[in-house]
Design a protein around this motif. Structure first.
Motif: not given
Lengths: 436, 264
Positions: A1-2, A334-341, A429
């Motif tokens: 994420m930027r 959800l954000m973690k599942a979708l790959g947010m560290s 997650p």
């Protein structure tokens, strides 16, 4: 994420529950507001004092008093004191220890002291204009205060001339039609001749003639609130005041003004020498420093309260964000599942704390400045209760202090955000997605 | 046979400690091939969700190995695993997990936002994905304004947006009525066939499982039976695919067969 997306998301998230964010922000606003007003007040007073010092200019003068007058004398204790006729004679009506002729000579003999002017107070009776009108004149400013005087027109009286200044509030004498002294052009008083009436010890009145050369405004230290004679006029009045009785009485002075060569270099030496003689030497800076010290002390107390308010507000942030983390558990999952560290999750929530802090500091600083400048304009303006105090600034802009205040608030907000943010970052997650 | 995209070896997952220990998975070894559709079927408590979580790298096994594209992932750092999930997987959940405060477009482009893609490219790809699913006109709507079928289509668009190798669908039709379910199933299988995306479906719905090329039947943490070959419902069987497992696969005639408006 930027980073820009993190910031935008954080901002968007804080606006989701507007009321809750608003209430949390209010607590920070209170702290920020107090800090801003306090720093502005402190900056304003200090600016006023600095302006006065700047007006004082190069004058290398030292105000000398008896040490006990400044509470710096020997500790005598609360018990009865042994009678000393010499000392007793040298007390003023208020019981204040005075300087004797001897002391004045001691001061004059010090190295680098070029001149000593003892200060004495004269109590005249009236001031009479050339038109014959008489006005009550009870107090005069001392000539030694001349350099610190705020003038709206003309000059400080010359040392040897029979000259005097009048405060601007007296200008109505020369313009009977004016409702308010502020409507009068101070120039019209300059060059006018007045007679000052004074009684001697046996209540015989005499008058002395003087020329008005300046119009003063009262400043923070009270200087300029009364007419101020030149040294020569003051001496003349004093001579009349103590005449009439065929008795020699020892002169005693509340203080003396010593002119010093290169005050900056010799200040400490002379102060030490005076201390050995039981006297205290203070520069104008020292005298005004006492005012500054009081203002600073008040400011620090207010800073303390404001910081306590911010501390309380920081718990508001913790509380708000913990609720937010709890409510948004599934979103976090959800954000973690979708790959947010985890690091970015932490960043997102601590950024939300910073956004709350930013909102609070912007509103608090803006409100503080608005109130500060408005109050300054109302209080020190022409019609304000402090309008008569010349050169007074109650509130000033101090960009460095404002920057520091904003930084402190943001740091506190960020620190408050770390606990909820860490909790969000730690969420598993799978557990989070199952959360109802 | 094509290469394995996901492999497991002696996969064990144990929850708890001591006497309260629960063996959710008791040593599973199998492969999922690239472009395959696999159903993990079982009753609740059979371990199928646990298995999916391990395959999707959402959880770590107690012992055993999960390999993605031939590379074991057990020893990767959490951050690397996160970005691997973001790159290679798409997720479709039973409860949708759409953020109600955001627009459909924002929801769909979330994986790209997490990946650090710029806003204009994000929106462009988001619209494209929504167009593919006939949802472009809903892009600016709030997610709460959608019907169940539309929500699940938005979820599928979200799962597709990062061009994943594998889509995990956890009871994708569990919250939908039967007509809507069918549309969503059609969408998933069409994507699987036409874009070659590997599809891993976790379900207890026999009809949905039957459409997959392979079914892993789970019971008490073990795969008790493995079935191959899709068993199409008669009404939809029209042609036979020439892809990986040609003998039994259904193929839909249209490129975008979900234009029936069933997803309401």
């Amino acid at each position: 994420m930027r980073s820009v997306d993190v910031a935008k998301s954080a901002f968007g998230n804080t606006l989701r529950s507007k009321l809750r964010t608003f209430l949390t922000v209010i607590a920070i606003v209170i702290g920020g507001f107090t800090l801003t007003v306090t720093s502005g007040l402190s900056a304003g007073i200090n600016q006023t004092v600095d302006d006065m010092l700047a007006g004082y200019g190069e004058e290398d003068q030292l105000f000398v008093m008896h040490a006990s007058a400044m509470g710096m004398g020997e500790e005598t204790g609360p018990g009865p004191q042994e009678y000393d006729p010499e000392v007793a004679q040298q007390s003023s009506e208020f019981g204040q220890a005075m300087l004797s002729e001897e002391d004045i000579e001691t001061i004059a003999d010090l190295d680098n002291v070029t001149n000593v002017e003892p200060i004495f107070f004269v109590s005249p009776d009236f001031l009479e204009t050339s038109g014959g009108d008489q006005y009550t004149l009870e107090t005069l400013d001392v000539p030694a205060d001349g350099p610190a005087m705020e003038l709206v027109a003309g000059d400080v009286p010359a040392r040897e001339a029979m000259e005097i200044t009048i405060p601007e509030t007296w200008l109505t004498i020369y313009d009977a039609d004016a409702e308010d002294y502020e409507d009068v052009d101070p120039q019209i008083a300059l060059g006018e001749t007045v007679e000052i009436g004074i009684s001697n010890l046996v209540y015989e009145q005499e008058t002395v003639e003087a020329e008005i050369v300046g119009v003063s405004a009262q400043n923070l230290a009270g200087i300029g609130g009364s007419p101020m004679p030149s040294y020569a006029l003051n001496d003349e009045l004093y001579e009349i005041q103590i005449s009439g009785l065929d008795v020699e009485q020892p002169d005693a002075f509340i203080q003396a003004v010593a002119d010093v060569d290169d005050l900056e270099a010799n200040e400490q030496d002379i102060k030490d020498a005076l201390a050995d003689e039981g006297m205290v030497g203070l520069t104008l800076e020292d005298l005004l420093g006492i005012i500054q010290g009081v203002i600073d002390a008040i400011a620090w107390v207010l800073y303390g309260f404001a910081l306590i308010a911010l501390l309380a507000a920081s718990f508001g942030i913790v509380n708000t964000l913990l609720m937010s983390v709890q409510e948004r558990t599934r979103e976090i999952g959800l954000m973690k599942a979708l790959g947010m560290s985890s690091g970015k999750i932490f960043g997102l929530f601590s950024m939300e704390a910073v956004v709350i802090g930013l909102l609070g500091s912007v509103i608090g600083l803006a409100a503080g400045l608005a109130v500060g400048f408005t109050a300054n304009a109302l209080l020190t303006g022409g019609d304000g209760p402090l309008g008569g105090v010349g050169g007074l600034t109650l509130f000033a802009l101090d960009p460095a202090a404002l920057g520091l205040i904003a930084a402190v608030i943001l740091v506190i907000a960020f620190a408050a955000g770390t606990l909820p943010a860490a909790r969000a970052a730690k969420k598993d997650p799978i557990e989070a997605l199952r959360h109802e | 046979m094509s290469t394995a995209v996901l492999e497991t070896e002696n996969l064990v997952k144990v929850y708890g400690r001591g006497p309260a220990q629960f063996h959710a998975l008791k040593g599973l070894t199998f492969e999922i091939h690239r472009g395959e559709s696999v159903a993990i079927v079982g009753k609740s408590g059979s371990g199928k969700s646990t298995l999916m979580h391990l395959l999707a790298l959402l959880d770590q096994p107690t012992s055993g190995v999960v390999a993605l594209g031939g590379r074991p992932v057990s020893r990767l750092k959490p951050k690397a695993v996160s970005s691997l999930r973001n790159d290679t997987f798409g997720f479709v959940f039973q409860q949708f997990f759409l953020n109600p405060n955001q627009t459909v477009l924002d929801n769909v482009t979330l994986p790209l936002k997490i990946a650090g893609v710029g806003k204009s490219e994000r929106n462009q790809r988001g619209i494209a994905a929504l167009e593919q699913l006939e949802m472009a006109d809903k892009a600016k709507n709030k997610a709460t304004d959608l019907s169940g079928g539309q929500k699940q289509r938005a979820c599928i668009a979200r799962a597709l947006i990062n061009n994943p190798d594998v889509i995990f669908a956890d009871e994708p039709t569990g919250n939908l009525d039967s007509a809507t379910s069918e549309t969503v199933e059609d969408i998933l299988f069409t994507l699987h066939q036409e874009q070659g995306i590997t599809l891993v479906v976790v379900t207890h719905d026999e009809d949905l499982a039957a459409k997959c090329q392979r079914r892993l039947m789970m019971q008490d943490g073990l795969i008790v039976e493995e079935q191959t070959g899709a068993t199409p419902r008669p009404a939809q069987a029209s042609a036979v695919s020439d892809r990986q497992q040609p003998e039994n696969q259904t193929r839909r005639g249209r490129r975008l067969p979900f234009r029936r408006g069933g997803a309401k």
